[in-house]
Write an enzyme that holds these catalytic residues in place. Structure first.
Site, PDB file in Angstrom:
ATOM      1  N   GLY A   1       5.919   7.278   2.804  1.00  0.00           N
ATOM      2  CA  GLY A   1       4.800   7.084   1.901  1.00  0.00           C
ATOM      3  C   GLY A   1       4.128   5.745   2.151  1.00  0.00           C
ATOM      4  O   GLY A   1       4.547   4.952   2.991  1.00  0.00           O
TER       5      GLY A   1
ATOM      6  N   ILE B   1      12.551  -1.360   3.466  1.00  0.00           N
ATOM      7  CA  ILE B   1      11.864  -2.593   3.097  1.00  0.00           C
ATOM      8  C   ILE B   1      11.681  -3.495   4.314  1.00  0.00           C
ATOM      9  O   ILE B   1      12.444  -3.439   5.273  1.00  0.00           O
ATOM     10  CB  ILE B   1      12.610  -3.354   1.988  1.00  0.00           C
ATOM     11  CG1 ILE B   1      14.008  -3.783   2.458  1.00  0.00           C
ATOM     12  CG2 ILE B   1      12.708  -2.493   0.739  1.00  0.00           C
ATOM     13  CD1 ILE B   1      14.770  -4.614   1.428  1.00  0.00           C
TER      14      ILE B   1
ATOM     15  N   CYS C   1      -1.254  -2.913   3.602  1.00  0.00           N
ATOM     16  CA  CYS C   1      -0.970  -1.944   2.539  1.00  0.00           C
ATOM     17  C   CYS C   1      -2.230  -1.488   1.819  1.00  0.00           C
ATOM     18  O   CYS C   1      -2.168  -0.994   0.691  1.00  0.00           O
ATOM     19  CB  CYS C   1       0.045  -2.507   1.541  1.00  0.00           C
ATOM     20  SG  CYS C   1       1.606  -2.970   2.320  1.00  0.00           S
TER      21      CYS C   1
END
Length: 244
Positions: A74, A159, A176
């Protein structure tokens, strides 16, 4: 789960596609219960990865020679490179733990890691990852990114925590998909070199704690700030100074 049931594998520097293939192999073994839950700890050569929500204008106009790889996690586009500690938790989610709870635990591990280095970090509701708050140095700035995939109740990806990564790579794209905030590193915030080797045992300890699935008290969040509307990509071909 207790800490003894969580395996940490230190990989070193590995090509992104090779690490992705390794993730798939470990994921299948965890799904088949042939291997305990595992966290891969590693670094990548300079690489951009574009998650499923990446818009075309958010991609780098000039990648500086780094590959741009579309991935099945995602989120949007992000950068991986030397000086960034990447952790890929490949773990089976307990029945009581929802994906959003897992994300909060990963954020909390990065927040606690920052705190151990004397850096105050938290969440910005509406934006995933771990952030430093707006202050006299600039707007909110992200220090840790999150991108996940869950298949058959087992997680993949994870992460990316900025220790002393070269921030010039972030000037080539919209990190992002958030154009109104900055990106930072522990080195930049502390004014000294903070290598991955110094951060890794600290982050590993906090990941082990959070992935023991114990109850915990979340760090208070910063003010909510949803993602801004999409803006056209302005090519940035030369590194510029980050004001965050």
């Amino acid at each position: 789960m207790n800490e003894a049931e969580l395996r940490f594998e230190e990989i070193g520097t590995i090509d992104y596609l090779d690490a992705w293939e390794l993730q798939k192999q470990v994921h299948q073994r965890v799904v088949d219960r042939e291997q305990e839950d595992t966290v891969l700890l590693l670094e990548h050569p300079p690489t951009y990865t574009a998650g499923k929500r990446t818009d075309d204008h958010e991609r780098p106009a000039d990648s500086g020679g780094a590959p741009v790889i579309d991935v099945d996690r995602g989120g949007k586009i992000t950068f991986h490179g030397p000086g960034q500690l990447v952790a890929y938790p490949i773990v089976r989610l307990p029945e009581k733990v929802k994906v959003v709870d897992f994300v909060r635990r990963l954020e909390e591990a990065m927040i606690a890691t920052c705190a151990d280095f004397g850096v105050a970090a938290s969440r910005v509701p509406g934006r995933s990852g771990t952030w430093l708050g707006e202050d006299e140095r600039g707007p909110e700035r992200k220090i840790g990114a999150i991108g996940l995939r869950v298949s058959q109740h087992v997680t993949m990806h994870g992460i990316a925590f900025n220790c002393d990564v070269d921030l010039g790579w972030y000037d080539r794209f919209i990190p992002c998909g958030i154009a109104d905030a900055g990106v930072t590193t522990l080195s930049r915030e502390l004014g000294r070199d903070v290598p991955v080797a110094e951060v890794q045992p600290v982050l590993q300890r906090h990941l082990a704690d959070m992935l023991s699935w114990r109850d915990y008290e979340p760090t208070p969040s910063f003010a909510p700030k949803p993602e801004p509307g999409r803006t056209p990509k302005i090519p940035l071909l030369a590194p510029a100074s980050h004001g965050g």
